[in-house]
Write a protein that holds these residues in place. Structure first.
Motif, short mmCIF file in Angstrom:
data_model
loop_
_atom_site.label_atom_id
_atom_site.label_comp_id
_atom_site.label_asym_id
_atom_site.label_seq_id
_atom_site.Cartn_x
_atom_site.Cartn_y
_atom_site.Cartn_z
N THR A 20 -18.97 -5.35 13.75
CA THR A 20 -19.67 -5.28 12.92
C THR A 20 -19.53 -4.67 12.15
N ALA A 21 -21.28 -5.18 11.03
CA ALA A 21 -20.94 -4.34 9.27
C ALA A 21 -20.36 -3.40 9.56
N GLN A 22 -21.39 -2.37 10.59
CA GLN A 22 -21.37 -1.20 10.56
C GLN A 22 -20.51 -0.46 10.56
N ASP A 23 -18.98 -1.03 11.68
CA ASP A 23 -18.43 -0.99 11.85
C ASP A 23 -17.34 -1.11 10.44
N ALA A 24 -17.26 -1.98 10.00
CA ALA A 24 -16.61 -2.02 8.44
C ALA A 24 -16.99 -1.05 7.53
N ILE A 25 -18.45 -0.47 7.45
CA ILE A 25 -18.80 0.37 6.27
C ILE A 25 -17.82 1.50 6.62
N ARG A 26 -17.89 1.72 8.00
CA ARG A 26 -16.96 2.84 8.77
C ARG A 26 -15.62 3.50 8.33
N ASN A 27 -15.30 2.18 8.23
CA ASN A 27 -14.25 1.44 8.62
C ASN A 27 -13.70 1.89 6.58
N THR A 28 -14.46 1.65 5.57
CA THR A 28 -14.11 1.12 4.54
C THR A 28 -14.07 2.72 3.76
N ILE A 29 -15.27 3.55 4.76
CA ILE A 29 -15.20 5.31 4.13
C ILE A 29 -14.64 5.62 4.68
N ASP A 30 -13.56 5.43 6.07
CA ASP A 30 -12.41 6.05 6.17
C ASP A 30 -11.39 5.24 5.88
N LEU A 31 -10.99 5.08 5.42
CA LEU A 31 -9.61 3.92 4.48
C LEU A 31 -9.66 4.96 2.99
N ALA A 315 -3.51 -0.27 12.08
CA ALA A 315 -2.81 -0.86 11.54
C ALA A 315 -2.96 -0.95 9.84
N ARG A 316 -4.04 -1.27 9.58
CA ARG A 316 -4.40 -1.63 8.61
C ARG A 316 -4.22 0.20 7.16
N LEU A 317 -5.20 1.57 8.31
CA LEU A 317 -4.75 2.57 7.34
C LEU A 317 -2.72 2.65 7.22
N ARG A 318 -2.06 2.93 8.37
CA ARG A 318 -0.79 2.74 8.10
C ARG A 318 0.05 1.69 7.10
N SER A 319 -0.46 0.19 6.98
CA SER A 319 -0.18 -0.33 5.55
C SER A 319 -0.32 -0.11 4.90
N PHE A 320 -1.22 0.59 4.51
CA PHE A 320 -1.72 0.95 2.99
C PHE A 320 -0.97 3.22 3.23
N GLU A 321 -0.83 3.72 4.02
CA GLU A 321 0.21 4.53 3.47
C GLU A 321 1.53 4.26 3.77
N LEU A 322 2.38 3.23 4.19
CA LEU A 322 3.34 2.83 4.09
C LEU A 322 3.58 2.11 2.59
N ALA A 323 2.89 1.61 2.24
CA ALA A 323 2.72 0.83 0.42
C ALA A 323 2.43 2.39 -0.83
N SER A 324 1.83 3.15 0.42
CA SER A 324 1.35 4.72 -1.15
C SER A 324 2.58 5.45 -1.23
N LYS A 325 3.53 5.34 -0.16
CA LYS A 325 4.84 6.26 -0.24
C LYS A 325 5.61 5.45 -1.27
N ALA A 326 5.32 3.37 -0.68
CA ALA A 326 6.41 2.88 -1.19
C ALA A 326 6.06 2.89 -2.72
N ALA A 327 5.35 2.32 -3.34
CA ALA A 327 4.26 2.23 -4.45
C ALA A 327 4.64 3.69 -5.22
N SER A 328 4.23 5.40 -4.83
CA SER A 328 4.72 6.48 -5.39
C SER A 328 6.08 6.28 -5.65
N THR A 329 6.82 5.66 -5.87
CA THR A 329 8.19 5.34 -6.38
C THR A 329 8.56 4.89 -7.46
N LEU A 330 7.67 3.65 -7.66
CA LEU A 330 7.74 2.64 -8.57
C LEU A 330 7.11 3.46 -10.50
#
Length: 336
Positions: A20-31, A315-330
């Motif tokens: 639901t949209a409620q789940d989406a908003i909760r996930n956005t805040i968590d992200l 999986a979305r959290l893990r993707s952005f976590e790995l992306a942060s590790k990759a981007a931090s070297t740029l």
């Protein structure tokens, strides 16, 4: 001395199938809370209307919720579709946010309606009106230095100097941002065709202003990262399928990933979608690092903003976590 390239997140608060949209908003805040810990610079949300799979329609409200749940990361709009709103209303909303969360609020402005013809009518817009440049200037005045004698003032808003960005996927936004001396963010994550030319125009024509003394460019890229490259490609099919449905007039909630995307939408459509989404990084951490570095080397942005429509929140959290590790070297690559 080389500088680290700032990296940020663009989120649409996606509503996955089965949620639901409620789940989406909760996930956005968590992200956003995770993004703050992982070193992301900004967390931007975008205005879209009448979309079952997007929960960020009331963008300023959601920005307030994210800012309240975080403490240091910048939070803002990427963007507010200014033709949908009176500049005074936007100035008051973002002036209120900047007053509540000083030094943390960004305001990106787009020219598109963020919806179809029915949305334009529901928002009471005049579909023939196009006063975007004038509205941007009016908004800047409301958020700028105090104007005690003005007939209309944004209160709160006046004196907050909320950073205003021009967003775009065409040459128009590049020209306007350069003319006004504002920072510029290009929507290359879904419309990259004019990216190179737009950046060249913006940099060549930029005029120093009270807001910026030199050009500042954000380039947007999709990212789908996982511990295994095949898993990352599988996660990406959610975005491919969602984009294909949008293109064929069948938007819905964010679909679950599938193993055979060509069987679902056909190879020609998948190829067209992939062309539109070609500014992307897909794979494990090392592969994502290499692909992001290639984007930086090619376009030399001052900042990257990453987005990724992934059905499963973990999986979305893990993707952005790995992306942060990759981007931090740029590292910053100064534009020629």
């Amino acid at each position: 001395m080389t500088q680290t390239l700032p990296f940020s997140i663009l989120d649409l608060s996606p509503v996955p199938e089965g949620q639901t949209a409620q789940d989406a908003i909760r996930n956005t805040i968590d992200l956003a809370q995770h993004a703050e810990r992982w070193g992301y610079n900004r967390f931007w949300l975008a205005e879209h209307h009448n979309m079952p799979g997007i929960a960020s329609a009331a963008t300023a409200v959601l920005i307030g919720l994210v800012a309240q749940a975080t403490s240091t990361i910048r939070v803002g709009a990427g963007g507010i579709m200014l033709p949908n709103h009176a500049p005074l209303t936007v100035a008051e909303a973002f002036g209120t946010l900047a007053t509540a969360f000083p030094g943390r609020i960004d305001l990106g402005l787009g020219r598109a309606p963020g919806g179809d013809g029915a949305v334009i009518r529901a928002l009471r817009r005049d579909p023939m009106a196009d006063s975007f440049p004038q509205d941007v200037v009016e908004l800047l005045d409301y958020l700028g230095p105090e104007r005690p004698g003005a007939a209309v003032r944004a209160l709160p808003g006046e004196g907050t100097n909320v950073p205003v960005w021009i967003l775009g996927s065409s040459l128009f936004g590049a020209q306007l941002a350069a003319h006004l001396g504002l920072p510029y963010a290009f929507a290359s994550h879904f419309a990259p065709d004019d990216l190179e030319q737009a950046l060249q125009i913006y940099r060549d024509r930029f005029r120093p202003s009270p807001w910026n003394d030199k050009p500042y460019v954000i380039v947007a890229a999709n990212v789908f990262a996982a511990d295994d490259a095949d898993e990352a490609a599988y996660l990406r099919t959610t975005m491919q399928l969602a984009f294909a449905r949008l293109r064929t007039g069948m938007p819905g909630k964010l679909p679950r990933p599938i193993r055979d995307i060509d069987a679902e939408i056909g190879a020609p459509m998948r190829q067209a979608v992939d062309r539109a989404l070609r500014v992307s990084a897909v794979g494990n951490e090392a592969q994502v690092r290499e692909q992001l570095a290639s984007i930086v080397d090619t376009y030399r942005p001052d900042e990257l903003i990453l987005t990724g429509q992934i059905h499963d929140h973990q999986a979305r959290l893990r993707s952005f976590e790995l992306a942060s590790k990759a981007a931090s070297t740029l590292r910053l690559r100064h534009a020629a």
